[in-house]
Motif scaffolding. Structure first.
Motif, PDB file in Angstrom:
ATOM      1  N   LEU A 260      -2.943  20.924 -13.743  1.00  0.00           N
ATOM      2  CA  LEU A 260      -2.984  19.573 -14.305  1.00  0.00           C
ATOM      3  C   LEU A 260      -4.344  19.277 -14.930  1.00  0.00           C
ATOM      4  CD1 LEU A 260      -1.127  17.547 -11.511  1.00  0.00           C
ATOM      5  CD2 LEU A 260      -0.227  18.255 -13.731  1.00  0.00           C
ATOM      6  N   ILE A 263      -4.531  20.856 -18.338  1.00  0.00           N
ATOM      7  CA  ILE A 263      -3.804  20.075 -19.354  1.00  0.00           C
ATOM      8  C   ILE A 263      -4.632  18.869 -19.779  1.00  0.00           C
ATOM      9  CG2 ILE A 263      -1.766  18.637 -19.739  1.00  0.00           C
ATOM     10  CD1 ILE A 263      -0.234  20.497 -17.829  1.00  0.00           C
ATOM     11  N   SER A 264      -5.256  18.191 -18.793  1.00  0.00           N
ATOM     12  CA  SER A 264      -6.034  16.986 -19.095  1.00  0.00           C
ATOM     13  C   SER A 264      -7.261  17.315 -19.928  1.00  0.00           C
ATOM     14  CB  SER A 264      -6.465  16.292 -17.796  1.00  0.00           C
ATOM     15  OG  SER A 264      -5.343  15.947 -17.017  1.00  0.00           O
ATOM     16  N   GLU A 271      -1.876  16.367 -23.061  1.00  0.00           N
ATOM     17  CA  GLU A 271      -1.409  15.606 -21.904  1.00  0.00           C
ATOM     18  C   GLU A 271      -0.214  14.741 -22.284  1.00  0.00           C
ATOM     19  OE1 GLU A 271      -1.377  11.929 -19.394  1.00  0.00           O
ATOM     20  OE2 GLU A 271      -1.900  12.115 -21.515  1.00  0.00           O
ATOM     21  N   GLN A 275       3.636  14.812 -20.834  1.00  0.00           N
ATOM     22  CA  GLN A 275       4.301  13.614 -20.324  1.00  0.00           C
ATOM     23  C   GLN A 275       5.686  13.451 -20.957  1.00  0.00           C
ATOM     24  OE1 GLN A 275       3.344  11.999 -17.814  1.00  0.00           O
ATOM     25  NE2 GLN A 275       1.236  11.249 -17.869  1.00  0.00           N
ATOM     26  N   LEU A 458      -0.385  13.464 -13.050  1.00  0.00           N
ATOM     27  CA  LEU A 458      -1.071  13.645 -14.325  1.00  0.00           C
ATOM     28  C   LEU A 458      -1.618  12.311 -14.844  1.00  0.00           C
ATOM     29  CD1 LEU A 458      -1.787  15.769 -16.432  1.00  0.00           C
ATOM     30  CD2 LEU A 458       0.415  15.342 -17.543  1.00  0.00           C
ATOM     31  N   VAL A 462      -5.647  11.383 -15.334  1.00  0.00           N
ATOM     32  CA  VAL A 462      -6.229  10.900 -16.588  1.00  0.00           C
ATOM     33  C   VAL A 462      -6.867   9.526 -16.394  1.00  0.00           C
ATOM     34  CG1 VAL A 462      -5.674  10.131 -18.928  1.00  0.00           C
ATOM     35  CG2 VAL A 462      -4.708  12.263 -18.058  1.00  0.00           C
ATOM     36  N   TYR A 497     -13.510  14.180 -15.000  1.00  0.00           N
ATOM     37  CA  TYR A 497     -12.382  15.034 -14.628  1.00  0.00           C
ATOM     38  C   TYR A 497     -12.762  15.971 -13.470  1.00  0.00           C
ATOM     39  CZ  TYR A 497      -9.504  13.759 -18.676  1.00  0.00           C
ATOM     40  OH  TYR A 497      -8.725  13.091 -19.587  1.00  0.00           O
TER      41      TYR A 497
END
Length: 1041
Positions: A260, A263-264, A271, A275, A458, A462, A497
């Motif tokens: 995750l 991806i972020s 992201e 989704q 996710l 974020v 992050y």
């Protein structure tokens, strides 16, 4: 603060007219031969040339706006002064801003800081991908597939609807409040933190922002563990565990968080794509449930309690059937966290194309869709699945056998009566996998569960860094400013992050998530409560700046929403609610104490102003009472920093309980004086705030000092909150200042007496005026800044080089040394005087040593001469000083006078260490003292007694301000009293920390100004710091209760 050019940054605003920020080039013929062109937009509007500009959005942007360049309109002075002088137009060649806000307006939010450079290709989302999708994915959690059937089994579908409706009421009210706040101005990044901080101020925003970011970080761990537990259950079914159940959850959880995070960090576009994929899976799973309810049930499904739609089952599941100690509130507390997640879209507000439009539309629509979905799925299951089932296909009712239990299952041919004796494993109450059984294709429900947990994780992964980055950029917690830096085209908070990743992994590895879950839910609810309260507070303050474009809100509904959120916090977990409040209060106190240097125009400021006006009005309606008298001081300090000793002593008298005004009079031609005054207003108020002086700054511009001081004496204050005591410094240079200066100074004292002010004059032997040192410091600081700017220009990369080429920290000091070295040092005696004068800067800022405050209460002035020193002894800085009272007495009755004063002080409840009666004041002063006084006034004597009457009359006409022989003779006794008092003061109070003496009064048009100044000078000469005090002869002390 660094000056920001209006065309900084690379952001392109298509609506921006670049010509607005350029200086106009005028080409019209003037009488002096000049010519100018006219701006077409102005001419087309008015038909003639004018420096005035037509209204335009760019005039209203903040400094360094990232949404478009800021234009600067002509100032009022340019419109008012320049045309009147010579008809020429003068405006800046370049549009620059100092970052302090335009035109005296308060600085605003992040736009007041340097603009973040936006790279081309930055991803911005619309309301569907940015808000609607995120909110729906965050609200549709594992509750939908795992616990919703249990909630309706316990509460029945009657109370189950109430549970969902109540949850939706809370979220809808919060959504309405958030919509109102969002549409009341431009919304930047930071989500809930941004909305709350800009509405209620940094204290509330800073406290909730930190715990909200932390809650999102821990929520990542919660959702990932939910995903990992589902995977481990599948591994157990197939006997494929890697180590054991607990460690497998940790391993899978850590791997999932890493994916995750990847991806972020890859960017918001990746992201968002993830989704969308998860949303499609989730929608297919939800549709799969509805489809499954129409597929005829197999015998196996019937044995597990699923019979397709049946009215008897629906009616049987209507009433509640709470078991195992559950109640409505406990069931509600389990369901409500599923309704949270409405801030998922707002949390990425900085990445939305139009946050004002997207957040209200997307959030409210997401609440409606998810609420209907929860209700629809729950009702479908309640109409087709019984509460208890054995799962045994042999529990079929034989034909002809009567149904004793009366349950719907019995009437449908199944005997589940065994569930009344022992606990069954199937049915709404017992099986968390009801949705999988009901659905058309079971694995899709597992995929939906995965999608729900991963999408929520996710979104939280974020949200946490985005909110945290906005909090750090505001620099409310200075230690966290490291995390403010962003990277890439979308200003991604990479450091945030990483921190979120570390927190989530830590809680996956060591955290007890069952214990932490209610705390996290309460953190989210606290955010909702403050959003609702923000809307209520802004509406209640009735600030003209509260003009939300979204009109479908109500201030009382928002207040109800805030109270509901607080109530739900206790319903979910009372100790978690108390812990949340405690953490928030501690953070609030911390931010309040630190006083971050921000001004966002919060509703708290508006309410404070409204309360101040209301209180000022209420005070005006009440008559003054002697018991409530407190000194409200108007101190003629000049610039606030030029006479710090005078200001500090004034503040010690008023503290925060009375009014203290630091006043300055600008003397000179009106245009120049006004310009200088306007420039100094904010500067002096900032200095007072920086130095923590609890005082206001006021200034006037006049042709002479007395007129200006008179204006201040008459017009200062508001209602009954106006000064009643004038405080001035003694004019040490009165002998050399000139006739006009002395007349003006003494005239101010006369005006104060006429206006019935109490009057206080402070004399420190080395003086109070530090203006020469203040000016020198400002010059030095300016030189240092010039040198630093020069070094930055000369350094490669704008002075950012490192290592061997790093700039020296002492470079600015070299400039100061150079500037000082070229000036010749002052003479030794002058240097000593300057040193002693500088010592007065902090004389009354620091704690006073043990000693005495000697009060010479010679004349009854209403008690001000006694009250002010008593007030000083109540202050922390003066608590080690004791009062000694000196009074004038008649020879032979000193003891009686002492007893009378002692009785009076006891009635006033004022303690003193000693009462001393001076019974020899009436004695004529010594010859030496009189000789010194005569030498003092000699330059100002007229010496007219030896002249004939005509010549004497001419001399008086030519020098009306000089001291005549007749005047000296008429006031010889009063003159001798001042000289004698100085002798007595020298004998008795030479070692006092502070001397208070009753001020002599000069009768108007009887005593010349120079004679009066000589009295004041000789009275206080050669003494420790001395205050001359004269009340307005109205009682400020009383012994009545």
């Amino acid at each position: 603060m660094e000056r920001l050019k209006s065309n900084g940054g690379e952001h392109v605003n298509p609506a921006y007219d670049a010509t607005l920020d350029e200086p106009p080039v005028y080409e019209d013929n003037f009488s002096n031969g000049e010519h100018r062109t006219v701006r077409p937009s102005v001419v087309s509007a008015f038909g003639h040339d004018t420096l005035d500009r037509v209204p335009n959005i760019d005039f209203y942007r903040n400094a360094g706006s990232v949404s478009g360049h800021r234009a600067v309109r002509p100032s009022l002075q340019e419109l008012h002064d320049v045309f009147q002088k010579n008809g020429a137009i003068s405006i800046p060649d370049t549009v620059e801003d100092d970052g302090e806000g335009s035109g005296g307006t308060p600085s605003d939010d992040l736009e007041s800081a340097a603009p973040i450079k936006k790279e081309k290709g930055a991803v911005k989302f619309g309301w569907i991908r940015g808000v609607l999708v995120r909110c729906m994915l965050n609200i549709w959690g594992v509750m939908l597939f795992i616990r919703l059937s249990w909630v309706f089994g316990q509460a029945g579908w009657g109370l189950g609807i109430v549970v969902i409706a109540l949850s939706c009421v809370v979220t809808i009210i919060t959504g309405l409040s958030m919509s109102a706040i969002c549409t009341n101005g431009v919304v930047r990044g930071g989500g809930a933190y941004y909305l709350i901080s800009r509405s209620l101020g940094p204290e509330f925003g800073g406290s909730i922002g930190l715990i909200f970011a932390f809650a999102n970080a821990v929520a990542v761990a919660m959702y990932v563990v939910g995903f990992a537990e589902t995977v481990v259950d599948l591994l157990k079914e197939h006997a494929a565990l890697m180590v054991d159940e607990i460690n497998d959850i940790r391993i899978i959880g850590c791997i999932t968080v890493v994916l995750l995070l990847a991806i972020s960090v890859a960017g918001m576009e990746w992201e968002a794509k993830a989704q969308i994929i998860l949303l499609i899976i989730l929608l297919v799973a939800i549709v799969n449930v509805f489809v499954g309810t129409f597929i005829p049930a197999t015998k196996e499904k019937k044995s597990q309690g699923f019979f397709n739609y049946n009215s008897k089952i629906f009616l049987e599941n209507f009433p509640p059937d709470f078991r195992d100690g559950e109640s409505f509130f406990s069931v509600f507390s389990i369901f409500f966290p599923a309704a949270t997640g409405i801030l998922a879209g707002a949390n990425i507000s900085g990445d939305l194309r139009d946050a004002q439009a997207a957040i209200p539309k997307g959030t409210l629509l997401a609440i409606f869709i998810t609420g209907v979905t929860y209700l629809g799925v729950a009702l479908c299951v309640s109409a087709s699945v019984v509460r208890d089932a054995t799962g045994n296909i042999t529990d079929i009712m034989l034909s002809g056998v009567a149904c004793d239990s009366g349950t719907s299952a019995c009437e449908l041919g199944y005997n589940f009566s065994a569930c009344a004796v022992k606990e069954c494993s199937f049915g709404l109450m017992n099986n968390f996998q009801v949705m999988t059984m009901v659905s058309g294709f079971g694995p899709l429900i597992i995929a939906g569960t995965f999608s729900a947990t991963l999408s929520s994780a996710l979104a939280s992964l974020v949200s946490a860094p985005k909110v945290f980055q906005a909090l750090c950029q505001d620099n409310i917690y200075k230690a966290l400013h490291f995390f403010a830096k962003g990277h890439g085209k979308n200003n991604e908070p990479i450091r945030g992050y990483v921190l979120t990743f570390i927190i989530s992994v830590a809680f996956i590895l060591i955290g007890n998530l069952n214990t932490i879950a209610p705390i996290i839910s309460n953190f989210f609810l606290a955010s909702y409560a403050l959003i609702n309260f923000s809307c209520f507070h802004a509406s209640w303050a009735k600030s003209p700046g509260w003009r939300p474009a979204y009109k479908f809100y109500n201030m009382w509904l928002s207040l109800l929403g805030a109270l509901l959120c607080c109530g739900v916090m206790f319903v979910i977990n009372w100790w978690a609610a108390l812990l949340t409040y405690a953490i928030e209060i501690l953070l609030y106190i911390y931010v309040t104490v630190k006083k971050p240097d921000v001004n966002w125009g919060s509703s708290t400021q508006a309410v404070t102003f409204v309360s101040a006006v209301s209180n000022a009005l209420s005070v005006s309606w009440v008559e003054d009472h002697v018991k409530n008298f407190r000194p409200q001081i108007l101190a003629l300090t000049g610039a606030a920093q030029t006479r710090p000793a005078l200001l500090d002593l004034a503040q010690s008298l008023s503290k925060t309980y009375g009014l203290c005004l630091s006043c300055e009079v600008f003397v000179g031609p009106r245009s120049e004086a006004l310009q200088e005054m306007n420039a100094s207003m904010e500067k002096n108020q900032l200095w007072l705030r920086k130095k923590k002086r609890k005082a206001f700054y006021a200034a006037v511009a006049c042709d002479n000092f007395r007129e200006g001081a008179n204006s201040l004496l008459q017009a200062s204050g508001l209602g009954r909150m106006k000064p009643n005591t004038l405080m001035v410094g003694f004019k040490n240079n009165w002998q050399t200042a000139g006739m006009e200066a002395v007349q003006s100074y003494v005239g101010v004292l006369h005006d104060a007496f006429d206006l019935e002010y109490g009057t206080v004059m402070l004399r420190i032997q080395h003086g109070l005026d530090l203006s020469q040192f203040v000016e020198a410091e400002e010059e030095t600081l300016k030189a240092a800044q010039e040198q630093q700017a020069l070094e930055r220009e000369m350094m490669p990369n704008g002075g950012k080089s490192k290592g061997l080429f790093r700039k020296s920290r002492n470079s600015s000091q070299q400039v100061l040394t150079t500037r000082v070295s070229v000036c010749s040092p002052p003479p030794q005696h002058e240097a000593k005087m300057n040193l002693k004068l500088l010592e007065t800067r902090a004389q009354y800022k620091r704690k006073q040593p043990k000693g005495n405050i000697d009060v010479w209460w010679l004349f009854d002035d209403g008690g001000l001469t006694l009250l002010l020193p008593y007030i000083l002894t109540t202050r922390k800085k003066w608590k080690d000083c004791k009062l000694r009272i000196f009074i004038a007495g008649q020879p032979g009755r000193s003891e009686l006078d002492k007893q009378e004063m002692k009785l009076l002080l006891e009635k006033f409840r004022i303690n003193c260490s000693e009462i001393i009666v001076i019974d020899d004041i009436h004695i004529k002063p010594s010859h030496d003292s009189l000789k010194k006084f005569e030498d003092m006034i000699e330059p100002f004597r007229l010496r007219d007694s030896s002249k004939d009457s005509a010549q004497a009359q001419d001399m008086r006409r030519e020098h009306p301000w000089k001291i005549t022989d007749e005047e000296l003779e008429a006031f010889e006794e009063k003159t001798n009293l001042q000289v004698r008092l100085n002798e007595v003061l020298q004998q008795n109070s030479k070692s006092a920390n502070l001397i208070i003496v009753s001020m002599p009064i000069a009768r108007k048009e009887s005593i010349s100004d120079f004679l009066y100044m000589a009295w004041l000078d000789v009275l206080t000469k050669g003494l420790p710091p001395t205050m001359l005090i004269r009340g307005n002869h109205k009682s400020v002390l009383t012994f009545y209760s």
